[in-house]
Design a protein around this motif. Structure first.
Motif, PDB file in Angstrom:
ATOM      1  N   PHE A  98      95.711  -7.849 -13.462  1.00 44.36           N
ATOM      2  CA  PHE A  98      96.095  -6.646 -13.104  1.00 44.36           C
ATOM      3  C   PHE A  98      94.822  -6.648 -11.766  1.00 44.36           C
ATOM      4  O   PHE A  98      94.218  -6.843 -11.565  1.00 44.36           O
ATOM      5  N   ASP A  99      95.624  -5.098 -11.464  1.00 44.09           N
ATOM      6  CA  ASP A  99      94.659  -4.916 -10.040  1.00 44.09           C
ATOM      7  C   ASP A  99      92.978  -4.553 -10.772  1.00 44.09           C
ATOM      8  O   ASP A  99      91.965  -4.545 -10.294  1.00 44.09           O
ATOM      9  N   SER A 100      92.665  -3.836 -12.542  1.00 41.95           N
ATOM     10  CA  SER A 100      91.574  -4.182 -13.058  1.00 41.95           C
ATOM     11  C   SER A 100      90.662  -5.126 -13.457  1.00 41.95           C
ATOM     12  O   SER A 100      90.338  -5.549 -14.064  1.00 41.95           O
ATOM     13  N   LYS A 101      91.717  -6.599 -12.896  1.00 44.77           N
ATOM     14  CA  LYS A 101      90.636  -8.069 -12.746  1.00 44.77           C
ATOM     15  C   LYS A 101      91.129  -8.062 -14.426  1.00 44.77           C
ATOM     16  O   LYS A 101      90.682  -9.011 -14.341  1.00 44.77           O
ATOM     17  N   TRP A 102      92.043  -7.634 -15.386  1.00 50.02           N
ATOM     18  CA  TRP A 102      92.202  -8.050 -16.380  1.00 50.02           C
ATOM     19  C   TRP A 102      93.500  -9.167 -16.163  1.00 50.02           C
ATOM     20  O   TRP A 102      94.399  -8.936 -15.234  1.00 50.02           O
ATOM     21  N   PHE A 103      94.001  -9.330 -17.240  1.00 49.17           N
ATOM     22  CA  PHE A 103      95.206 -10.665 -16.601  1.00 49.17           C
ATOM     23  C   PHE A 103      95.684 -11.317 -18.565  1.00 49.17           C
ATOM     24  O   PHE A 103      95.153 -11.107 -19.237  1.00 49.17           O
ATOM     25  N   ILE A 104      97.230 -11.450 -17.626  1.00 52.40           N
ATOM     26  CA  ILE A 104      97.512 -11.570 -18.966  1.00 52.40           C
ATOM     27  C   ILE A 104      98.461 -13.363 -19.091  1.00 52.40           C
ATOM     28  O   ILE A 104      98.814 -13.262 -17.572  1.00 52.40           O
ATOM     29  N   GLY A 105      98.573 -13.951 -19.653  1.00 50.29           N
ATOM     30  CA  GLY A 105      99.610 -15.618 -20.154  1.00 50.29           C
ATOM     31  C   GLY A 105     100.423 -15.620 -20.406  1.00 50.29           C
ATOM     32  O   GLY A 105      99.739 -15.479 -21.770  1.00 50.29           O
ATOM     33  N   LEU A 106     101.310 -16.007 -20.085  1.00 53.53           N
ATOM     34  CA  LEU A 106     102.180 -16.482 -20.925  1.00 53.53           C
ATOM     35  C   LEU A 106     103.099 -18.498 -20.818  1.00 53.53           C
ATOM     36  O   LEU A 106     103.212 -18.153 -18.938  1.00 53.53           O
ATOM     37  N   SER A 107     103.434 -19.053 -21.789  1.00 54.09           N
ATOM     38  CA  SER A 107     103.279 -20.414 -21.277  1.00 54.09           C
ATOM     39  C   SER A 107     104.440 -20.352 -22.593  1.00 54.09           C
ATOM     40  O   SER A 107     104.427 -20.629 -23.452  1.00 54.09           O
ATOM     41  N   TYR A 108     105.430 -22.000 -21.948  1.00 52.45           N
ATOM     42  CA  TYR A 108     106.581 -22.506 -22.946  1.00 52.45           C
ATOM     43  C   TYR A 108     106.382 -23.879 -22.332  1.00 52.45           C
ATOM     44  O   TYR A 108     106.546 -23.810 -21.193  1.00 52.45           O
ATOM     45  N   GLY A 109     106.638 -24.848 -23.061  1.00 51.45           N
ATOM     46  CA  GLY A 109     106.427 -26.248 -23.060  1.00 51.45           C
ATOM     47  C   GLY A 109     107.491 -27.563 -23.843  1.00 51.45           C
ATOM     48  O   GLY A 109     107.833 -27.006 -25.153  1.00 51.45           O
ATOM     49  N   VAL A 110     108.242 -27.862 -23.575  1.00 44.04           N
ATOM     50  CA  VAL A 110     109.275 -28.940 -23.987  1.00 44.04           C
ATOM     51  C   VAL A 110     108.942 -30.324 -24.183  1.00 44.04           C
ATOM     52  O   VAL A 110     108.909 -30.790 -23.239  1.00 44.04           O
ATOM     53  N   VAL A 111     109.263 -30.694 -24.292  1.00 42.46           N
ATOM     54  CA  VAL A 111     108.355 -32.360 -24.951  1.00 42.46           C
ATOM     55  C   VAL A 111     110.204 -32.962 -25.782  1.00 42.46           C
ATOM     56  O   VAL A 111     109.875 -32.348 -26.954  1.00 42.46           O
ATOM     57  N   ASP A 112     110.455 -33.560 -25.105  1.00 39.93           N
ATOM     58  CA  ASP A 112     111.445 -34.148 -25.866  1.00 39.93           C
ATOM     59  C   ASP A 112     111.654 -35.412 -25.393  1.00 39.93           C
ATOM     60  O   ASP A 112     111.541 -36.884 -24.786  1.00 39.93           O
ATOM     61  N   SER A 113     111.543 -36.518 -26.489  1.00 40.45           N
ATOM     62  CA  SER A 113     111.196 -38.033 -26.588  1.00 40.45           C
ATOM     63  C   SER A 113     111.587 -39.008 -27.453  1.00 40.45           C
ATOM     64  O   SER A 113     112.243 -38.029 -28.739  1.00 40.45           O
ATOM     65  N   ASP A 114     111.636 -39.978 -27.485  1.00 36.60           N
ATOM     66  CA  ASP A 114     112.212 -40.515 -28.438  1.00 36.60           C
ATOM     67  C   ASP A 114     111.774 -40.982 -30.106  1.00 36.60           C
ATOM     68  O   ASP A 114     112.435 -41.310 -31.248  1.00 36.60           O
ATOM     69  N   TYR A 115     110.350 -40.177 -30.213  1.00 42.58           N
ATOM     70  CA  TYR A 115     109.764 -40.301 -31.089  1.00 42.58           C
ATOM     71  C   TYR A 115     110.139 -38.451 -31.750  1.00 42.58           C
ATOM     72  O   TYR A 115     109.513 -38.599 -32.970  1.00 42.58           O
ATOM     73  N   GLN A 116     109.577 -38.106 -30.688  1.00 37.31           N
ATOM     74  CA  GLN A 116     109.648 -36.437 -31.856  1.00 37.31           C
ATOM     75  C   GLN A 116     109.901 -35.501 -30.101  1.00 37.31           C
ATOM     76  O   GLN A 116     110.556 -35.706 -29.314  1.00 37.31           O
ATOM     77  N   ASP A 117     110.477 -34.386 -31.003  1.00 36.71           N
ATOM     78  CA  ASP A 117     110.610 -33.215 -30.422  1.00 36.71           C
ATOM     79  C   ASP A 117     110.175 -31.590 -30.102  1.00 36.71           C
ATOM     80  O   ASP A 117     109.203 -31.357 -31.517  1.00 36.71           O
ATOM     81  N   THR A 118     109.365 -31.406 -29.239  1.00 38.62           N
ATOM     82  CA  THR A 118     107.984 -30.623 -29.393  1.00 38.62           C
ATOM     83  C   THR A 118     108.221 -29.421 -28.695  1.00 38.62           C
ATOM     84  O   THR A 118     108.859 -29.858 -27.469  1.00 38.62           O
ATOM     85  N   ASN A 119     108.253 -27.828 -29.380  1.00 39.30           N
ATOM     86  CA  ASN A 119     108.085 -26.935 -28.601  1.00 39.30           C
ATOM     87  C   ASN A 119     106.500 -26.363 -28.001  1.00 39.30           C
ATOM     88  O   ASN A 119     105.720 -25.819 -29.940  1.00 39.30           O
ATOM     89  N   ASN A 120     105.922 -25.919 -27.248  1.00 39.72           N
ATOM     90  CA  ASN A 120     105.413 -25.009 -27.222  1.00 39.72           C
ATOM     91  C   ASN A 120     104.711 -23.746 -26.839  1.00 39.72           C
ATOM     92  O   ASN A 120     105.335 -23.715 -26.019  1.00 39.72           O
ATOM     93  N   TYR A 121     104.690 -22.795 -27.145  1.00 39.72           N
ATOM     94  CA  TYR A 121     104.201 -21.300 -27.128  1.00 39.72           C
ATOM     95  C   TYR A 121     102.775 -20.812 -27.105  1.00 39.72           C
ATOM     96  O   TYR A 121     101.993 -21.530 -27.511  1.00 39.72           O
ATOM     97  N   GLY A 122     103.017 -20.552 -26.005  1.00 43.25           N
ATOM     98  CA  GLY A 122     100.878 -19.734 -25.650  1.00 43.25           C
ATOM     99  C   GLY A 122     101.216 -19.109 -25.198  1.00 43.25           C
ATOM    100  O   GLY A 122     102.048 -18.363 -23.694  1.00 43.25           O
ATOM    101  N   ALA A 123      99.539 -18.287 -25.420  1.00 40.33           N
ATOM    102  CA  ALA A 123      99.797 -16.504 -24.629  1.00 40.33           C
ATOM    103  C   ALA A 123      97.719 -16.365 -24.316  1.00 40.33           C
ATOM    104  O   ALA A 123      97.239 -17.350 -25.188  1.00 40.33           O
ATOM    105  N   LYS A 124      97.732 -15.665 -23.426  1.00 40.24           N
ATOM    106  CA  LYS A 124      96.733 -15.368 -23.088  1.00 40.24           C
ATOM    107  C   LYS A 124      95.871 -14.360 -22.568  1.00 40.24           C
ATOM    108  O   LYS A 124      96.811 -13.463 -21.751  1.00 40.24           O
TER     109      LYS A 124
END
Length: 150
Positions: A98-124
């Motif tokens: 934002f113009d006021s120097k505040w910021f927000i963030g969102l993230s999403y990640g997926v690991v698809d492997s032979d051993y596990q499947d993981t979904n990661n969600y993040g916010a900042k």
């Protein structure tokens, strides 16, 4: 087929990244391609590619090129992909400043492997209190399904 992809990736990496690193021009696109391996066997390594777009140009005038994207107080979006023998990783990360120097963030990640499947969600949520510093709170959570016996 894999050899053709590797040749193309290496050619693009060698021809495009060195030009930007030696100039003082502003940029809005940041592309990275990395190969990493802990053995001498080329096929045991992993490829990591990511692309980040900055909504306002990033300047290299006052900081080194390697830090300019990190210190840029600009809204951006990043997508990434990592591949190795046994897993694929996908990522999307968005940050709005934002113009006021505040910021927000969102993230999403997926690991698809032979051993596990993981979904990661993040916010900042954070605040830039000068040109080189920020403080932020980040929350992330994983949802993992293990693949035993497969």
């Amino acid at each position: 087929m894999l050899i053709n992809r590797l040749n193309l990736a290496l050619l693009l990496a060698l021809t495009s990244t060195t030009t930007l690193a030696v100039t003082d021009n502003t940029y809005q696109h940041d592309v990275n391609l990395v190969y990493a391996s802990s053995t001498d066997e080329f096929s045991d390594g992993s490829w990591d590619a990511d692309y980040r777009y900055y909504f306002t140009p990033v300047s290299q005038d006052t900081v080194p090129y390697a830090l300019s994207g990190f210190l840029a107080q600009s809204s951006n979006i990043r997508v990434g992909y990592n591949v190795s023998d046994h897993s694929d990783f996908y990522l999307i990360d968005v940050e709005y400043v934002f113009d006021s120097k505040w910021f927000i963030g969102l993230s999403y990640g997926v690991v698809d492997s032979d051993y596990q499947d993981t979904n990661n969600y993040g916010a900042k949520l954070g605040y830039y209190f000068n040109d080189n510093s920020a403080v932020y709170l980040k929350y992330s959570t994983d949802n993992t399904d293990l693949a035993y016996g497969t």
